[in-house]
Design an enzyme around this catalytic site. Structure first.
Site, short mmCIF file in Angstrom:
data_model
loop_
_atom_site.label_atom_id
_atom_site.label_comp_id
_atom_site.label_asym_id
_atom_site.label_seq_id
_atom_site.Cartn_x
_atom_site.Cartn_y
_atom_site.Cartn_z
N THR A 91 0.82 -1.21 0.00
CA THR A 91 0.00 0.00 0.00
C THR A 91 0.86 1.27 0.00
O THR A 91 0.55 2.22 -0.70
CB THR A 91 -0.94 0.02 1.22
OG1 THR A 91 -0.14 -0.10 2.39
CG2 THR A 91 -1.91 -1.12 1.17
N THR A 92 1.93 1.26 0.79
CA THR A 92 2.81 2.43 0.82
C THR A 92 3.51 2.56 -0.53
O THR A 92 3.62 3.66 -1.09
CB THR A 92 3.86 2.28 1.94
OG1 THR A 92 3.21 1.80 3.10
CG2 THR A 92 4.53 3.60 2.23
N ASP A 378 -2.97 -9.34 7.15
CA ASP A 378 -2.06 -9.09 6.03
C ASP A 378 -1.28 -10.35 5.67
O ASP A 378 -1.18 -10.73 4.51
CB ASP A 378 -1.07 -7.96 6.37
CG ASP A 378 -1.77 -6.62 6.43
OD1 ASP A 378 -2.96 -6.55 6.07
OD2 ASP A 378 -1.13 -5.63 6.84
P1 ADP Z 1 4.13 -1.58 1.71
O1 ADP Z 1 3.03 -0.92 2.43
O2 ADP Z 1 4.31 -0.99 0.35
O3 ADP Z 1 4.05 -3.05 1.71
P2 ADP Z 1 6.33 -1.91 3.52
O4 ADP Z 1 6.62 -0.99 4.64
O5 ADP Z 1 5.76 -3.22 3.86
O6 ADP Z 1 5.44 -1.14 2.49
O7 ADP Z 1 7.69 -2.12 2.73
C1 ADP Z 1 7.78 -2.95 1.62
C2 ADP Z 1 9.12 -2.83 0.99
O8 ADP Z 1 10.15 -3.23 1.90
C3 ADP Z 1 9.23 -3.74 -0.22
O9 ADP Z 1 9.80 -3.02 -1.27
C4 ADP Z 1 10.17 -4.84 0.26
O10 ADP Z 1 10.92 -5.40 -0.80
C5 ADP Z 1 11.05 -4.12 1.24
N1 ADP Z 1 11.66 -5.02 2.22
C6 ADP Z 1 11.04 -5.86 3.06
N2 ADP Z 1 11.96 -6.55 3.82
C7 ADP Z 1 13.18 -6.12 3.44
C8 ADP Z 1 14.51 -6.41 3.85
N3 ADP Z 1 14.77 -7.29 4.80
N4 ADP Z 1 15.52 -5.75 3.23
C9 ADP Z 1 15.26 -4.84 2.29
N5 ADP Z 1 14.03 -4.51 1.87
C10 ADP Z 1 13.00 -5.13 2.42
#
Ligand code: ADP
Ligand code: MG
Length: 529
Positions: A91-92, A378
């Site tokens: 979503t973000t 989620d």
């Molecule tokens: P959204 O609401 O868009 O899901 P999030 O705060 O969940 O936002 O962040 C998602 C992003 O974080 C994705 O681009 C994902 O690839 C990245 N991400 C998740 N875990 C890791 C990690 N361990 N290292 C780097 N990036 C990560």
């Protein structure tokens, strides 16, 4: 009538000025959630107009809670809500990419490119990117599915809880998977304050915090027939006021007997149709309770309507208003029923062909419980998508960088000004690795350059390691995301950006409408004394 007269009570912004203001609104909105992106994203403390507080890391929750008035901001929030409903994650990302697409479009408009040309270029870029996703995706193994669910929860809870909740979400997802479709509405959530988050458990079957109504009733280890009553077994309560004229001593007795008989007749009908398990929305009278126990009909009462619906679906039973009129066709089937103590509370657990699973969420406060519930929902959403379509893309910015590189090569083959729009669209995707790096304390541009260089030498699956800020392989580190989430985020962001680009006129109805005279007078009198 002249245009000015029609639009008298309206504030109007048109042309470039309208676009500039709309882009500003989008950028402001993305600014509010960008810092929550990724595992190093920070939390937001939200306070509503009643003073209730909520701490969350979830972009869509922030946006939906904030009272945003701007119509363009609302369009983007709605894209983010759709992302939440359809994909449960990303979503973000959707908001950040959409705002960046608009910012880049604005730069092109200032250079003299028409918004309609940009919109066309964006649509071409989207189509090309969606087609390219396939070449970047991998077929998921079981352990990779688990890693992807963990990635979706990254940064929302502490590490141990993320792992625990991912395992539970996946187990729940597998329980409800039938013929390749996982229906998340078959998972029930019970919130129980007390204990720690890590005490949160999953029960296969439908669990209700209920106890049987009579100690002599036996739980059934084997299969049987269930009847679901959308009422109770009680003496009829008159809904109007009634008066009973007692003229002789025997009359009251006779009246009571008739009432008892009516209740016992209802039980007798249940025995005749072969009911083993009875679940009622309302109460069960003492006489009936005893009779049900004697006939070996296990009974639960005061069950919420929502649970009755779940039970009815799980067992294939009809909701019957009256026990007297229940027939064999109304009965459903269950496999077994038992009672268990969980966290000091007795739970009745029913297994049937379609019962699914129940999460018992634990946490020290209501706020913690709600966050556990949101994260589980989620995690479950992501698990269900992966069980239905086990295809993954690399996370940590790898997919966005790989797509951007492909898009730039593709743009070279497009002759018109759309070429510039395709490049701008590719740049917008890269706002994700930049924001991930910035939120972890690294320089966004330097990290992006390093990552792009690493893609050139090591391939598409390199993402940012946010611990040391270096490009690393995402597959071996298990930073993976479902294809369905990225696909939806790209489409949602582009579609919202294009519809905003097409707006060249914003007409605001006058917001501070006239207050009627009589109200005005009262307001003036108010507080005068
Ligand atoms: P959204 O609401 O868009 O899901 P999030 O705060 O969940 O936002 O962040 C998602 C992003 O974080 C994705 O681009 C994902 O690839 C990245 N991400 C998740 N875990 C890791 C990690 N361990 N290292 C780097 N990036 C990560
Ligand atoms: Mg996420």
């Amino acid at each position: 009538m002249a245009e000015e007269t029609i639009l008298e009570a309206t504030e109007r912004t048109s042309g470039r000025e309208a676009l500039r203001k709309n882009v500003q609104a989008a950028i402001a909105l993305a600014g509010a959630v960008r810092s929550t992106l990724g595992p190093s994203g920070l939390d937001k403390l939200l306070v509503d107009d009643q003073g209730r507080t909520l701490v969350t890391n979830d972009g869509v929750t922030v946006l939906e809670t904030a009272k945003v008035e701007h119509p363009v901001a609302k369009m983007i929030i709605s894209a983010s809500s759709t992302q939440d409903k359809v994909a449960r994650d990303g979503t973000t990302t959707t908001v950040v990419i959409c705002a960046e697409m608009l910012r880049n479009a604005w730069q092109l408009v200032r250079q003299g490119v028409h918004p309609a040309t940009i919109a066309r270029g964006y649509a071409q870029a989207q189509k090309f990117a969606l087609e390219s996703l396939e070449s970047l995706s991998i077929k998921a193994t079981d352990s990779q599915i688990q890693s992807a669910v963990e990635t979706s929860l990254a940064g929302k809870l502490d590490k141990a809880m993320e792992v625990h909740l991912s395992e539970i979400s996946l187990k729940a997802g597998s329980t409800i998977l039938t013929d390749g479709i996982a229906d998340a509405t078959r998972v029930k959530i019970i919130k129980q304050t007390g204990g720690s988050m890590l005490d949160t458990t999953l029960i296969t079957g439908l669990a209700l915090a209920k106890s049987k109504i009579h100690p002599e009733m036996k739980e059934r280890g084997g299969p049987g027939k269930i009847l679901i009553l959308d009422g109770g077994i009680e003496t009829r309560q008159t809904s109007f006021e009634s008066k009973l004229n007692i003229t002789s001593a025997g009359m009251l007795d006779a009246f009571r007997k008739a009432e008892t008989k009516s209740v016992l007749d209802q039980v007798e009908n249940l025995v005749n149709i072969g009911c083993d398990l009875l679940v009622c929305k309302d109460g069960v009278d003492d006489d009936a309770r005893q009779a049900l126990a004697t006939h070996g009909i296990l009974t639960y009462r005061r069950v919420e309507k929502r649970d009755l619906d779940l039970l009815s679906r799980a067992c294939g039973a009809n909701l019957v208003p009256d026990a007297q009129r229940a027939s064999v066709e109304d009965l459903g089937d269950f496999i077994q029923t038992r009672e268990e103590l969980r966290g000091g509370v007795n739970h009745w657990i029913l297994d049937a062909e379609h019962t699914g699973a129940t999460l018992i969420a634990r946490g020290s406060t209501e706020g913690v419980l709600e966050e556990v519930e949101r994260c589980f929902a989620d995690g479950l959403g992501v698990a269900c998508q992966l069980l239905e379509e086990p295809i993954l893309l690399p996370g940590a910015g790898a997919t966005q960088v790989a797509l951007a590189r492909r898009l730039r090569r593709y743009a070279e083959s497009v002759p018109g000004r759309e070429q510039m729009a395709i490049e701008a669209w590719a740049d917008a995707l890269e706002s994700i690795p930049r924001a991930l790096a910035a939120n972890a304390g690294y320089d966004g541009i330097d990290s992006l350059l390093k990552l792009t260089a690493a893609h050139n030498s090591e391939g598409d699956f390199v993402g940012l390691d946010l611990v040391d800020g270096e490009p690393k392989d995402t597959i071996s580190r298990g930073i993976l995301e479902p294809l369905s989430i990225t696909r939806q985020a790209i489409s949602g962001a582009t579609e919202a950006a294009i519809s905003i680009l097409r707006i060249d006129d914003v007409l605001w109805a006058q917001m501070d409408a006239q207050i009627p005279d009589e109200v005005q007078e009262k307001l003036q009198g108010f507080g005068a004394e």
